[in-house]
Design a protein around this motif. Sequence first.
Motif, PDB file in Angstrom:
ATOM      1  N   SER A   1       0.855  -1.184   0.000  1.00 19.61           N
ATOM      2  CA  SER A   1       0.000   0.000   0.000  1.00 19.61           C
ATOM      3  C   SER A   1       0.894   1.238   0.000  1.00 19.61           C
ATOM      4  O   SER A   1       2.111   1.132   0.153  1.00 19.61           O
ATOM      5  CB  SER A   1      -0.933  -0.003   1.211  1.00 19.61           C
ATOM      6  N   GLU A   2       0.286   2.390  -0.167  1.00 20.80           N
ATOM      7  CA  GLU A   2       1.025   3.648  -0.294  1.00 20.80           C
ATOM      8  C   GLU A   2       2.084   3.544  -1.398  1.00 20.80           C
ATOM      9  O   GLU A   2       3.228   3.972  -1.231  1.00 20.80           O
ATOM     10  CB  GLU A   2       1.667   4.038   1.040  1.00 20.80           C
ATOM     11  N   VAL A   3       1.671   2.950  -2.516  1.00 18.32           N
ATOM     12  CA  VAL A   3       2.541   2.832  -3.690  1.00 18.32           C
ATOM     13  C   VAL A   3       2.336   4.077  -4.557  1.00 18.32           C
ATOM     14  O   VAL A   3       1.231   4.339  -5.013  1.00 18.32           O
ATOM     15  CB  VAL A   3       2.209   1.564  -4.499  1.00 18.32           C
ATOM     16  N   THR A   4       3.379   4.843  -4.762  1.00 14.18           N
ATOM     17  CA  THR A   4       3.254   6.050  -5.576  1.00 14.18           C
ATOM     18  C   THR A   4       3.521   5.768  -7.049  1.00 14.18           C
ATOM     19  O   THR A   4       3.074   6.516  -7.913  1.00 14.18           O
ATOM     20  CB  THR A   4       4.221   7.141  -5.092  1.00 14.18           C
ATOM     21  N   SER A   5       4.240   4.686  -7.338  1.00 15.56           N
ATOM     22  CA  SER A   5       4.508   4.345  -8.731  1.00 15.56           C
ATOM     23  C   SER A   5       4.867   2.867  -8.849  1.00 15.56           C
ATOM     24  O   SER A   5       5.611   2.338  -8.015  1.00 15.56           O
ATOM     25  CB  SER A   5       5.655   5.201  -9.288  1.00 15.56           C
ATOM     26  N   PHE A   6       4.301   2.224  -9.866  1.00 21.42           N
ATOM     27  CA  PHE A   6       4.665   0.849 -10.216  1.00 21.42           C
ATOM     28  C   PHE A   6       4.696   0.796 -11.729  1.00 21.42           C
ATOM     29  O   PHE A   6       3.693   1.053 -12.396  1.00 21.42           O
ATOM     30  CB  PHE A   6       3.639  -0.138  -9.662  1.00 21.42           C
ATOM     31  N   ASP A   7       5.863   0.497 -12.277  1.00 28.69           N
ATOM     32  CA  ASP A   7       6.012   0.570 -13.722  1.00 28.69           C
ATOM     33  C   ASP A   7       6.824  -0.614 -14.232  1.00 28.69           C
ATOM     34  O   ASP A   7       7.846  -0.979 -13.634  1.00 28.69           O
ATOM     35  CB  ASP A   7       6.685   1.881 -14.137  1.00 28.69           C
ATOM     36  N   ILE A   8       6.342  -1.209 -15.327  1.00 24.64           N
ATOM     37  CA  ILE A   8       7.044  -2.294 -15.998  1.00 24.64           C
ATOM     38  C   ILE A   8       7.285  -1.879 -17.437  1.00 24.64           C
ATOM     39  O   ILE A   8       6.350  -1.451 -18.136  1.00 24.64           O
ATOM     40  CB  ILE A   8       6.227  -3.598 -15.953  1.00 24.64           C
ATOM     41  N   SER A   9       8.504  -1.970 -17.875  1.00 25.20           N
ATOM     42  CA  SER A   9       8.832  -1.644 -19.257  1.00 25.20           C
ATOM     43  C   SER A   9       9.560  -2.817 -19.895  1.00 25.20           C
ATOM     44  O   SER A   9      10.187  -3.630 -19.222  1.00 25.20           O
ATOM     45  CB  SER A   9       9.690  -0.377 -19.337  1.00 25.20           C
ATOM     46  N   SER A  10       9.450  -2.885 -21.228  1.00 22.99           N
ATOM     47  CA  SER A  10       9.995  -4.002 -21.994  1.00 22.99           C
ATOM     48  C   SER A  10      10.392  -3.497 -23.371  1.00 22.99           C
ATOM     49  O   SER A  10       9.864  -2.486 -23.845  1.00 22.99           O
ATOM     50  CB  SER A  10       8.941  -5.105 -22.084  1.00 22.99           C
ATOM     51  N   PRO A  11      11.311  -4.196 -24.051  1.00 25.45           N
ATOM     52  CA  PRO A  11      11.665  -3.782 -25.417  1.00 25.45           C
ATOM     53  C   PRO A  11      10.509  -3.897 -26.406  1.00 25.45           C
ATOM     54  O   PRO A  11      10.550  -3.284 -27.474  1.00 25.45           O
ATOM     55  CB  PRO A  11      12.806  -4.744 -25.792  1.00 25.45           C
ATOM     56  N   ALA A  12       9.477  -4.672 -26.060  1.00 25.46           N
ATOM     57  CA  ALA A  12       8.352  -4.878 -26.974  1.00 25.46           C
ATOM     58  C   ALA A  12       7.275  -3.825 -26.744  1.00 25.46           C
ATOM     59  O   ALA A  12       7.208  -3.176 -25.708  1.00 25.46           O
ATOM     60  CB  ALA A  12       7.763  -6.275 -26.792  1.00 25.46           C
ATOM     61  N   ALA A  13       6.411  -3.673 -27.753  1.00 22.14           N
ATOM     62  CA  ALA A  13       5.273  -2.773 -27.638  1.00 22.14           C
ATOM     63  C   ALA A  13       4.131  -3.490 -26.915  1.00 22.14           C
ATOM     64  O   ALA A  13       3.944  -4.693 -27.074  1.00 22.14           O
ATOM     65  CB  ALA A  13       4.807  -2.315 -29.022  1.00 22.14           C
TER      66      ALA A  13
END
Length: 217
Positions: free
Chosen positions: A166-178
């Motif tokens: 909880s109290e998550v200000t940002s969660f991000d997943i990135s990948s080389p694919a679209a």
Amino acid sequence: MCARKKRGLTLLEILAASSLSLLALSVLTAVMIPAFRSTAQNGARIEMQQQSRVVLRRIARDAQSSLPAGMALLKHADGQVLSIHRITGVVAGDPPVQAFSHQLVFYRYRRAPGVLERIVWPADPAHPITFDALLQPPDGTSAVRPTTASLTSILNGSLTGQRLASEVTSFDISSPAAEPDLLSPLDVQLDLRRMLTGRSVATVFHDSQKLSLRNTE
């Protein structure tokens, strides 16, 4: 010889002693309060670091038990959803084929409440409850990748699961694919915050991890 009468403290002496006591108390307070605040802040950072490590290890374990063909990602203004279809084993044959779980794992981050959840669907494969007409429970014979529409239903729907943070200000997943496809490596970023009593500024913690995925279909 008469005993000398004991003399009490004068008002001036009492005031002087009180002033010295207040001065000593002020110095002690000035030293101790920052120390207490620093201890509380360090404790909050340690707690957030431990929580973040548990979350990232959980995501890594699920992601590395799947294939890119069994994973999908939705990024939305309201949050993110990562779908994972895990491999459970190998079915003997010529050639042998991979067996998949009868359940999907969703990592859902909702920005507004700042909550990250892990949802297993269907909770009971023998009696699945469908929430989206386009997404059927997996039969275990092949990898399932939900469509963008189904991932949106997961983000905005009423599915419930285990609250990871909880109290998550940002969660991000990135990948080389679209999107919604995913390719190795995944870059997972997680930001947590804690508001401590007596402080106007929150304590924040950032963590990240790169995940390598299986590259065989």
